[in-house]
Write a protein that holds these residues in place. Structure first.
Motif, mmCIF file in Angstrom:
data_model
loop_
_atom_site.group_PDB
_atom_site.id
_atom_site.type_symbol
_atom_site.label_atom_id
_atom_site.label_comp_id
_atom_site.label_asym_id
_atom_site.label_seq_id
_atom_site.Cartn_x
_atom_site.Cartn_y
_atom_site.Cartn_z
ATOM 1 N N ALA A 153 0.887 -1.188 -0.043
ATOM 2 C CA ALA A 153 0.116 -0.053 0.149
ATOM 3 C C ALA A 153 0.679 1.212 0.041
ATOM 4 O O ALA A 153 1.579 1.339 0.814
ATOM 5 C CB ALA A 153 -0.788 0.091 1.141
ATOM 6 N N GLY A 154 0.627 2.012 -1.095
ATOM 7 C CA GLY A 154 1.557 3.034 -1.209
ATOM 8 C C GLY A 154 3.110 3.070 -1.289
ATOM 9 O O GLY A 154 3.940 3.727 -0.812
ATOM 10 N N GLY A 155 3.192 1.760 -1.918
ATOM 11 C CA GLY A 155 4.812 1.453 -2.369
ATOM 12 C C GLY A 155 5.528 0.635 -1.269
ATOM 13 O O GLY A 155 6.621 0.323 -1.106
ATOM 14 N N ALA A 156 4.774 0.709 -0.012
ATOM 15 C CA ALA A 156 5.385 -0.146 1.085
ATOM 16 C C ALA A 156 4.454 -1.138 1.600
ATOM 17 O O ALA A 156 3.346 -0.990 1.584
ATOM 18 C CB ALA A 156 5.607 0.996 2.084
ATOM 19 N N PRO A 157 4.945 -2.500 1.914
ATOM 20 C CA PRO A 157 4.134 -3.585 2.454
ATOM 21 C C PRO A 157 3.631 -3.104 3.824
ATOM 22 O O PRO A 157 4.085 -2.618 4.656
ATOM 23 C CB PRO A 157 5.105 -4.714 2.546
ATOM 24 C CG PRO A 157 6.825 -4.195 2.635
ATOM 25 C CD PRO A 157 6.455 -2.659 1.779
#
Length: 284
Positions: A153-157
């Protein structure tokens, strides 16, 4: 013969042994169908998908009213089958307190038929330990984990709790107090204290960790497989014996019943045994 005398007779006990035994065979088929979902990583793309399907099955099995009734019938059948078997064994020994001088039962009976009491005792011990390890945790363990899933989510897990309506709740928000967990699976709004979601108990995680743990995973796997071998021997004699006790002793059908019993006593325990072997040795 009076009704009360019949109910106390060995014939009546054999009827009940046969009926409860055949019912428990049906239970084994249903239980196996559910447990085979632990192999779901063979046909699902991710472990999260496999976990969700198994935990959905576990939720259904612990909340559906009809299944609950069948569960109580199963518990009673196990106890009745075990107690009845012990009583019959003691009655048989009492009726023949002294062995024959030229007693060679191996000529007329198979090994499993002469050791049904021992095999049944081992299975009962396995059932009790199995229920303590899984059933009791599912029903009573206050620390039973809820299923989570990791999503980018948003480039980060980020880790999310999976809810029964197909939604997700960020674990970070629960940790921060925006949501609270009550009654072990219910998510409440942290401020209004109103229930908004329901989560899944992660029985999949408990089961996988049980067989994969570094110290005891292999011994538990071996003991499980050995217990299934014992179950196979018990079924090998018990399946056909149940039909015979109920009077289904006809030359036209005896061969068919015997072959079905052989197949059942091999296939069902083997499939049960494959599950922990797959988890311990092959599941990544």
């Amino acid at each position: 013969m009076a009704k009360s005398a019949f109910l106390k007779s060995s014939i009546a006990k054999k009827y009940w042994m046969a009926l409860t035994g055949l019912f428990l065979c049906l239970f084994l088929v249903g239980h196996l169908a559910g447990n085979l979902q632990l192999l779901a990583t063979l046909w699902h793309t991710t472990p999260d998908d496999a976990a969700l399907h198994f935990n959905q099955y576990a939720l259904f099995m612990t909340t559906n009213p009809a299944v609950k009734i069948l569960s109580y019938v199963t518990y009673i059948s196990i106890l009745f089958h075990a107690i009845d078997g012990i009583i019959l064994t003691l009655q048989n020994k009492k009726a023949r307190p002294i062995n024959y001088a030229m007693n060679k039962p191996e000529r007329n009976t198979i090994w499993a038929s002469r050791n049904m009491a021992v095999l049944g005792t081992v299975i009962l011990v396995f059932i009790v330990s199995h229920m303590v390890s899984f059933w009791a945790k599912m029903h009573f363990d206050e620390n039973m984990p809820l299923q989570t899933i990791t999503i980018n989510a948003g480039g980060a897990p980020q880790e999310f709790y999976v809810t029964t309506d197909g939604g997700y709740i960020p674990k970070a928000q629960v940790d921060q107090g925006a949501y609270k967990i009550h009654d072990r699976t219910s998510f409440y709004d942290g401020q209004a204290n109103v229930k908004i979601k329901e989560g899944y108990k992660d029985l999949y995680k408990i089961t996988i960790e049980f067989f994969k743990q570094p110290t005891y995973g292999l011994p538990f796997t071996i003991l499980y497989v050995l217990s299934m071998i014992v179950l196979g021997f018990h079924l090998f004699h018990g399946f056909g014996s149940a039909f015979q006790s109920l009077g289904a002793n006809n030359p036209k059908y005896n061969g068919l019943i015997k072959n079905i019993g052989k197949g059942f006593s091999i296939i069902v325990p083997a499939l049960f045994a494959i599950i922990p072997l797959y988890i311990h040795f092959l599941l990544k």
